[in-house]
Design a protein around this motif. Structure first.
Motif, PDB file in Angstrom:
ATOM      1  N   GLY A 115      -7.127 -37.158  30.071  1.00  0.00           N
ATOM      2  CA  GLY A 115      -7.983 -36.228  29.023  1.00  0.00           C
ATOM      3  C   GLY A 115      -8.006 -34.556  30.195  1.00  0.00           C
ATOM      4  N   LYS A 116      -6.787 -33.860  30.242  1.00  0.00           N
ATOM      5  CA  LYS A 116      -7.060 -32.539  30.522  1.00  0.00           C
ATOM      6  C   LYS A 116      -8.374 -32.188  31.249  1.00  0.00           C
ATOM      7  N   ALA A 117      -8.817 -32.178  29.834  1.00  0.00           N
ATOM      8  CA  ALA A 117     -10.034 -31.450  30.598  1.00  0.00           C
ATOM      9  C   ALA A 117     -11.419 -32.349  31.523  1.00  0.00           C
ATOM     10  N   LYS A 118     -10.822 -33.551  31.310  1.00  0.00           N
ATOM     11  CA  LYS A 118     -11.472 -34.212  32.165  1.00  0.00           C
ATOM     12  C   LYS A 118     -11.460 -34.326  33.252  1.00  0.00           C
TER      13      LYS A 118
ATOM     14  N   LYS B  31     -11.351 -32.881  39.061  1.00  0.00           N
ATOM     15  CA  LYS B  31     -11.274 -32.116  40.286  1.00  0.00           C
ATOM     16  C   LYS B  31     -11.577 -30.321  40.998  1.00  0.00           C
ATOM     17  N   LEU B  32     -12.256 -30.789  39.673  1.00  0.00           N
ATOM     18  CA  LEU B  32     -13.665 -29.577  40.214  1.00  0.00           C
ATOM     19  C   LEU B  32     -15.033 -29.850  40.898  1.00  0.00           C
TER      20      LEU B  32
END
Length: 195
Positions: free
Chosen positions: A104-107, A112-113
């Protein structure tokens, strides 16, 4: 010094021509010397970061110790195969053929953050000394391994250390993993698939 460390010492000495210093537990000191280490520090008896402070031109970390920056000279190089990757390094943990939706892009962005922030904090000592630090993600390549290792293996310069050999049975595989999970294996654990 486990299997990776033993090969790192041998390659440092015999392939790159480096004067190698390594840290090991008491029972592995002689083996480290046999693999090519010029200096061996017993980390169970001495604080290696104090003994080796500011002595290394290149540091190779196999255990994930953020304090290794203390051993490196100012403006030197350090690489790790065990600490956190940088935020972009997470992309290498996802196989190219795997769809992004599995993570998932959000996860992925959140991971990464978080990894970026933790990694930035862990590597602050490296930055304070101007050390070029990188996390190495290994991608084994048979032809590269053959080209590098075969001559050293064939002429006996490097002699792999085998800790134990287990049969390819349920019990054998379980025993091999138990040994690995217990830690501090001196050499490689082998599962023999074929006689």
């Amino acid at each position: 010094m486990g299997g990776v460390g033993m090969f790192a010492v041998a390659l440092g000495k015999h392939y790159f021509g480096a004067e190698v210093t390594t840290t090991v537990s008491t029972g592995k000191m002689e083996r480290a010397g046999q693999m090519g280490a010029a200096r061996v520090v017993d980390y169970t008896k001495e604080t290696y970061t104090e003994v080796l402070e500011n002595t290394a031109d290149v540091v190779f970390d196999t255990v994930g110790d953020a304090e290794i920056y203390r051993v490196a000279k100012h403006n030197s190089t350090a690489v790790s195969v065990a600490m956190l990757p940088d935020r972009n390094g997470l992309d290498h943990f996802r196989h190219e053929s795997a769809p992004l939706s599995l993570f998932g892009k959000a996860k992925l962005a959140a991971a990464k953050l978080i990894v970026g922030a933790v990694g930035w904090y862990l590597t602050r000592g490296f930055r304070s000394k101007g050390i070029r630090y990188g996390y190495v993600i290994m991608s084994p390549d048979g032809s590269d391994l053959e080209k590098t290792f075969n001559p050293l293996l064939e002429n006996g310069t490097i002699k792999p250390v085998i800790a134990n050999v287990y049969p390819f049975t349920t019990e054998g595989v379980q025993s091999a993993f138990k040994e690995l999970m217990a830690g501090h294996v001196a050499g490689k654990v082998i599962i023999c698939v074929k006689d």
